[in-house]
Design an enzyme around this catalytic site. Structure first.
Site, PDB file in Angstrom:
ATOM      1  N   ALA A  85     -13.951  12.318  62.084  1.00  0.00           N
ATOM      2  CA  ALA A  85     -14.800  12.189  60.899  1.00  0.00           C
ATOM      3  C   ALA A  85     -16.148  11.624  61.293  1.00  0.00           C
ATOM      4  O   ALA A  85     -16.296  10.970  62.329  1.00  0.00           O
ATOM      5  CB  ALA A  85     -14.133  11.285  59.857  1.00  0.00           C
ATOM      6  N   ASP A  86     -17.122  11.884  60.450  1.00  0.00           N
ATOM      7  CA  ASP A  86     -18.437  11.285  60.636  1.00  0.00           C
ATOM      8  C   ASP A  86     -19.035  11.044  59.254  1.00  0.00           C
ATOM      9  O   ASP A  86     -18.911  11.891  58.357  1.00  0.00           O
ATOM     10  CB  ASP A  86     -19.356  12.195  61.451  1.00  0.00           C
ATOM     11  CG  ASP A  86     -20.623  11.466  61.877  1.00  0.00           C
ATOM     12  OD1 ASP A  86     -20.511  10.520  62.681  1.00  0.00           O
ATOM     13  OD2 ASP A  86     -21.712  11.804  61.399  1.00  0.00           O
TER      14      ASP A  86
END
Length: 206
Positions: A85-86
């Protein structure tokens, strides 16, 4: 191919993402990517010239998942889905990353004060025969922040490991007038979208 067990690999250092996965009963093993050191980062988080915020978070999440999946294959580890994720904060088309110091954190909070900004969290899942990415977008409106409130917050450790210089799950919750979107997405992992992707990847979730 179904995963061999009910675990996933989490390619993230974020303690908040770990908390959110535990909250919904998803078991995981950490697969930490290198962010610095003599050989540099495994996946760069630098913004490319002219790159839009939505493109940026999606690209970084995909690259992290792909790198982790390749690592799993090379190390002949158990075949499980890998989740990455970012998260970034954006206002006026500008990406606000993690502040490096108190001056940067103060400037970010001054920019967010009394205004609405967007929190973008991209997730990516890689598994055998499966690859997918989704970006969740939430809107957050801050009340007007006094200089004293900003200074007090920046004197704590809170702003410095979070995009935009604040975390919704900490004392900065007092800054927030309104949100539209996903509370967990603002924290760094949109749970609904994450569960959907992991199911599609073959994880046996109820």
């Amino acid at each position: 191919m179904k995963p061999v067990d009910k675990k996933i690999y989490l390619a993230s250092k974020s303690p908040r993402r770990r908390e959110l996965l535990r909250q919904v009963g998803i078991d995981f093993e950490l697969l930490l990517l290198r962010s610095d050191g003599p050989r540099g980062a495994d996946v760069t988080e630098d913004v490319l010239p002219g790159e839009a915020p939505l493109d940026y978070v999606a690209r970084v999440a995909r690259e992290k998942a792909a790198f982790a999946a390749d690592l799993i294959s090379k190390r002949r580890m158990a075949p499980r889905p890998v989740l990455s994720a970012d998260t970034t904060v954006t206002i006026d088309g500008q990406i606000l990353g993690k502040p490096a110091n108190a001056a940067e954190a103060t400037a970010m909070l001054q920019q967010l004060s009394g205004r609405t900004h967007q929190v973008l969290t991209a997730i990516a899942v890689e598994a055998a025969g499966f690859s997918a990415q989704v970006t969740q977008v939430s809107e957050v409106r801050f009340g007007v922040l006094t200089p004293a409130a900003i200074a007090a917050y920046c004197a704590t450790p809170e702003p410095y490991d979070k995009a935009g210089g604040y975390g919704i799950q900490g004392p900065a919750a007092a800054f927030i007038e309104h949100i539209a979107g996903s509370h967990s997405g603002i924290m760094g992992l949109p749970i609904y979208e994450t569960v959907q992707l992991l199911r599609q990847a073959g994880l046996p979730l109820p």
